[in-house]
Design a protein around this motif. Sequence first.
Motif, PDB file in Angstrom:
ATOM      1  N   LYS A  31      14.360 -13.334  -0.569  1.00  0.00           N
ATOM      2  CA  LYS A  31      15.258 -13.481   0.570  1.00  0.00           C
ATOM      3  C   LYS A  31      15.180 -12.335   1.581  1.00  0.00           C
ATOM      4  CE  LYS A  31      18.661 -16.200  -2.023  1.00  0.00           C
ATOM      5  NZ  LYS A  31      20.061 -16.250  -2.517  1.00  0.00           N
ATOM      6  N   LYS A  32      14.790 -11.146   1.120  1.00  0.00           N
ATOM      7  CA  LYS A  32      14.835 -10.012   2.042  1.00  0.00           C
ATOM      8  C   LYS A  32      13.524  -9.250   2.151  1.00  0.00           C
ATOM      9  CE  LYS A  32      18.245  -6.697   3.590  1.00  0.00           C
ATOM     10  NZ  LYS A  32      19.595  -6.135   3.339  1.00  0.00           N
ATOM     11  N   ILE A  33      12.944  -8.881   1.032  1.00  0.00           N
ATOM     12  CA  ILE A  33      11.763  -8.014   1.065  1.00  0.00           C
ATOM     13  C   ILE A  33      10.547  -8.736   1.639  1.00  0.00           C
ATOM     14  CG2 ILE A  33      10.144  -6.685  -0.339  1.00  0.00           C
ATOM     15  CD1 ILE A  33      12.465  -6.028  -2.211  1.00  0.00           C
ATOM     16  N   PHE A  34      10.205  -9.914   1.107  1.00  0.00           N
ATOM     17  CA  PHE A  34       9.051 -10.660   1.613  1.00  0.00           C
ATOM     18  C   PHE A  34       9.161 -10.958   3.108  1.00  0.00           C
ATOM     19  CE2 PHE A  34       7.881 -12.684  -2.739  1.00  0.00           C
ATOM     20  CZ  PHE A  34       7.177 -11.535  -3.070  1.00  0.00           C
ATOM     21  N   PRO A  35      10.279 -11.536   3.577  1.00  0.00           N
ATOM     22  CA  PRO A  35      10.366 -11.863   5.010  1.00  0.00           C
ATOM     23  C   PRO A  35      10.224 -10.650   5.920  1.00  0.00           C
ATOM     24  CG  PRO A  35      12.089 -12.994   3.779  1.00  0.00           C
ATOM     25  CD  PRO A  35      11.466 -12.018   2.837  1.00  0.00           C
ATOM     26  N   ARG A  36      10.908  -9.572   5.583  1.00  0.00           N
ATOM     27  CA  ARG A  36      10.883  -8.406   6.472  1.00  0.00           C
ATOM     28  C   ARG A  36       9.522  -7.725   6.489  1.00  0.00           C
ATOM     29  NH1 ARG A  36      16.810  -5.524   6.915  1.00  0.00           N
ATOM     30  NH2 ARG A  36      17.975  -7.459   7.184  1.00  0.00           N
ATOM     31  N   PHE A  37       8.920  -7.574   5.328  1.00  0.00           N
ATOM     32  CA  PHE A  37       7.645  -6.871   5.304  1.00  0.00           C
ATOM     33  C   PHE A  37       6.490  -7.764   5.744  1.00  0.00           C
ATOM     34  CE2 PHE A  37      10.097  -3.726   3.038  1.00  0.00           C
ATOM     35  CZ  PHE A  37       9.566  -2.557   3.553  1.00  0.00           C
TER      36      PHE A  37
ATOM     37  N   VAL B 298      13.404  -0.435   7.415  1.00  0.00           N
ATOM     38  CA  VAL B 298      13.036  -1.846   7.372  1.00  0.00           C
ATOM     39  C   VAL B 298      14.022  -2.662   6.535  1.00  0.00           C
ATOM     40  CG1 VAL B 298      11.244  -3.506   6.681  1.00  0.00           C
ATOM     41  CG2 VAL B 298      10.590  -1.303   7.687  1.00  0.00           C
ATOM     42  N   ILE B 299      14.399  -2.134   5.401  1.00  0.00           N
ATOM     43  CA  ILE B 299      15.210  -2.889   4.444  1.00  0.00           C
ATOM     44  C   ILE B 299      16.711  -2.717   4.633  1.00  0.00           C
ATOM     45  CG2 ILE B 299      15.866  -2.952   2.002  1.00  0.00           C
ATOM     46  CD1 ILE B 299      13.473  -4.580   2.499  1.00  0.00           C
TER      47      ILE B 299
ATOM     48  N   GLY C  37       0.785  -1.228   0.000  1.00  0.00           N
ATOM     49  CA  GLY C  37       0.000   0.000   0.000  1.00  0.00           C
ATOM     50  C   GLY C  37       0.815   1.274   0.000  1.00  0.00           C
ATOM     51  N   TRP C  38       2.102   1.176  -0.347  1.00  0.00           N
ATOM     52  CA  TRP C  38       2.933   2.371  -0.417  1.00  0.00           C
ATOM     53  C   TRP C  38       2.620   3.135  -1.698  1.00  0.00           C
ATOM     54  CZ3 TRP C  38       6.568   3.322   3.511  1.00  0.00           C
ATOM     55  CH2 TRP C  38       6.823   2.277   4.376  1.00  0.00           C
ATOM     56  N   GLN C  39       2.816   4.443  -1.671  1.00  0.00           N
ATOM     57  CA  GLN C  39       2.731   5.248  -2.880  1.00  0.00           C
ATOM     58  C   GLN C  39       3.977   4.986  -3.727  1.00  0.00           C
ATOM     59  OE1 GLN C  39       0.153   7.328  -3.855  1.00  0.00           O
ATOM     60  NE2 GLN C  39      -0.929   6.484  -2.083  1.00  0.00           N
ATOM     61  N   SER C  40       3.807   4.911  -5.041  1.00  0.00           N
ATOM     62  CA  SER C  40       4.970   4.629  -5.899  1.00  0.00           C
ATOM     63  C   SER C  40       6.028   5.721  -5.773  1.00  0.00           C
ATOM     64  CB  SER C  40       4.534   4.492  -7.361  1.00  0.00           C
ATOM     65  OG  SER C  40       4.036   5.716  -7.872  1.00  0.00           O
ATOM     66  N   HIS C  41       5.607   6.959  -5.507  1.00  0.00           N
ATOM     67  CA  HIS C  41       6.554   8.062  -5.341  1.00  0.00           C
ATOM     68  C   HIS C  41       7.375   7.899  -4.057  1.00  0.00           C
ATOM     69  CE1 HIS C  41       4.755  10.156  -8.728  1.00  0.00           C
ATOM     70  NE2 HIS C  41       3.566   9.938  -8.186  1.00  0.00           N
ATOM     71  N   THR C  42       6.803   7.198  -3.083  1.00  0.00           N
ATOM     72  CA  THR C  42       7.542   6.913  -1.852  1.00  0.00           C
ATOM     73  C   THR C  42       8.693   5.962  -2.147  1.00  0.00           C
ATOM     74  OG1 THR C  42       5.562   7.203  -0.487  1.00  0.00           O
ATOM     75  CG2 THR C  42       7.393   5.976   0.480  1.00  0.00           C
ATOM     76  N   VAL C  43       8.443   4.956  -2.976  1.00  0.00           N
ATOM     77  CA  VAL C  43       9.492   4.003  -3.356  1.00  0.00           C
ATOM     78  C   VAL C  43      10.623   4.739  -4.076  1.00  0.00           C
ATOM     79  CG1 VAL C  43      10.025   1.861  -4.568  1.00  0.00           C
ATOM     80  CG2 VAL C  43       7.754   2.186  -3.559  1.00  0.00           C
ATOM     81  N   ALA C  44      10.269   5.766  -4.859  1.00  0.00           N
ATOM     82  CA  ALA C  44      11.279   6.534  -5.599  1.00  0.00           C
ATOM     83  C   ALA C  44      12.263   7.222  -4.662  1.00  0.00           C
ATOM     84  CB  ALA C  44      10.592   7.569  -6.492  1.00  0.00           C
ATOM     85  N   LYS C  45      11.850   7.458  -3.415  1.00  0.00           N
ATOM     86  CA  LYS C  45      12.738   8.115  -2.448  1.00  0.00           C
ATOM     87  C   LYS C  45      13.732   7.134  -1.836  1.00  0.00           C
ATOM     88  CE  LYS C  45       9.191  11.510  -1.185  1.00  0.00           C
ATOM     89  NZ  LYS C  45       8.325  12.018  -0.086  1.00  0.00           N
ATOM     90  N   TYR C  46      13.493   5.831  -2.034  1.00  0.00           N
ATOM     91  CA  TYR C  46      14.381   4.794  -1.498  1.00  0.00           C
ATOM     92  C   TYR C  46      14.719   3.797  -2.603  1.00  0.00           C
ATOM     93  CZ  TYR C  46      12.424   6.686   2.827  1.00  0.00           C
ATOM     94  OH  TYR C  46      12.010   7.523   3.834  1.00  0.00           O
TER      95      TYR C  46
ATOM     96  N   VAL D 206       1.889  -4.355  12.283  1.00  0.00           N
ATOM     97  CA  VAL D 206       0.947  -3.261  12.031  1.00  0.00           C
ATOM     98  C   VAL D 206      -0.478  -3.720  12.317  1.00  0.00           C
ATOM     99  CG1 VAL D 206      -0.087  -1.813  10.246  1.00  0.00           C
ATOM    100  CG2 VAL D 206       2.403  -2.049  10.367  1.00  0.00           C
ATOM    101  N   LEU D 207      -0.851  -4.907  11.833  1.00  0.00           N
ATOM    102  CA  LEU D 207      -2.196  -5.433  12.044  1.00  0.00           C
ATOM    103  C   LEU D 207      -2.490  -5.670  13.521  1.00  0.00           C
ATOM    104  CD1 LEU D 207      -2.478  -7.972   9.072  1.00  0.00           C
ATOM    105  CD2 LEU D 207      -3.613  -5.755   9.288  1.00  0.00           C
ATOM    106  N   LYS D 208      -1.461  -6.013  14.287  1.00  0.00           N
ATOM    107  CA  LYS D 208      -1.617  -6.241  15.725  1.00  0.00           C
ATOM    108  C   LYS D 208      -1.600  -4.934  16.514  1.00  0.00           C
ATOM    109  CE  LYS D 208      -1.394 -10.856  15.925  1.00  0.00           C
ATOM    110  NZ  LYS D 208      -2.402 -11.736  16.562  1.00  0.00           N
ATOM    111  N   GLY D 209      -1.318  -3.827  15.819  1.00  0.00           N
ATOM    112  CA  GLY D 209      -1.282  -2.536  16.484  1.00  0.00           C
ATOM    113  C   GLY D 209      -0.031  -2.305  17.318  1.00  0.00           C
ATOM    114  N   LEU D 210       1.011  -3.082  17.048  1.00  0.00           N
ATOM    115  CA  LEU D 210       2.243  -2.972  17.839  1.00  0.00           C
ATOM    116  C   LEU D 210       3.192  -1.915  17.287  1.00  0.00           C
ATOM    117  CD1 LEU D 210       2.829  -6.779  18.486  1.00  0.00           C
ATOM    118  CD2 LEU D 210       2.039  -5.063  20.129  1.00  0.00           C
ATOM    119  N   ILE D 211       3.073  -1.596  16.026  1.00  0.00           N
ATOM    120  CA  ILE D 211       3.844  -0.492  15.434  1.00  0.00           C
ATOM    121  C   ILE D 211       2.910   0.315  14.547  1.00  0.00           C
ATOM    122  CG2 ILE D 211       6.070  -1.700  15.478  1.00  0.00           C
ATOM    123  CD1 ILE D 211       5.763  -2.263  12.515  1.00  0.00           C
ATOM    124  N   GLU D 212       3.258   1.580  14.330  1.00  0.00           N
ATOM    125  CA  GLU D 212       2.447   2.465  13.496  1.00  0.00           C
ATOM    126  C   GLU D 212       3.088   2.583  12.119  1.00  0.00           C
ATOM    127  OE1 GLU D 212       0.936   6.073  15.493  1.00  0.00           O
ATOM    128  OE2 GLU D 212       2.150   5.386  17.196  1.00  0.00           O
ATOM    129  N   GLU D 213       2.328   2.216  11.109  1.00  0.00           N
ATOM    130  CA  GLU D 213       2.869   2.166   9.747  1.00  0.00           C
ATOM    131  C   GLU D 213       3.367   3.513   9.267  1.00  0.00           C
ATOM    132  OE1 GLU D 213       1.673   0.232   5.418  1.00  0.00           O
ATOM    133  OE2 GLU D 213       0.136   0.540   6.943  1.00  0.00           O
TER     134      GLU D 213
END
Length: 256
Positions: free
Chosen positions: A194-200, A222-223, A175-184, A207-214
């Motif tokens: 190996k990295k993106i799927f496991p971490r996210f 994260v990456i 659910g990220w904005q594509s322009h946000t990805v452009a900043k990273y 986030v779903l458990k309410g333990l961190i704020e997206e």
Amino acid sequence: MSRLDLANKLSHDPWFMSRSLEKRIVPMCSFLKSVVLCDDKLVYILKHKSCIFSGNLSKNVIPNVELVRKLGMPQSCIVLLLTRYPIVLRKPELFSQLVAEVEQWGFDSRKSSFVLAMNALCRKETTWKRCDQAYRRWGWSDNDIVAAFKMDPLCMILSEKKIMATMDFFVNKMGWQSHTVAKYPHVLSYSLKKKIFPRFSVVRVLVLKGLIEEHKLNLGSVISVSEGYFLNRFVNKYLNQVPQLLDVYQGKMATF
């Protein structure tokens, strides 16, 4: 170089045997060793980048290396140039034009990003154009592409398949904005499996458990962090509240 490595090399690149030992192979090996200062790196070049032996040492390779040396390029970057990319095989006039173009982009010749930018810009009619078109499909503007390239030149040498799959994950699944990805842009080079799927997957659960704020997260936090830091910051810290979090990280539980 081991006999097995040599056999594999010559079976895949038999043209190598047609090069003069005295006039081409020995002089090039001597020059490369004087630059890379390491037998392991020389063997790597022989095994994986032997196309450099098709170049003209005195007319092309040496003048090109001397040019970037005069610009202040450190030994480590010159080694990267010789061991990874065949750009130094270009005629000096074309090589100097490429160097000038990279300088115009504002890259620092003392950093490895200068070499990475050279590699990307020398493929402007092929790989660059393909990447440009792929990013524009996700709504990136000229400014987005320019800014991303300046931050991480590698983003302009990725395959179309890699770009589309990674952008699809971040935009449509996270659910990220594509322009946000452009900043990273560096995140686009990481392995999805190996990295993106496991971490996210872990982040999604937290986030779903309410333990961190997206909204307080960014892609870099994260990456880009080390494995140990990520485990401590996002996994171990919450194991009491979410015992299955390690299984999520290890891919034993699907979240997407």
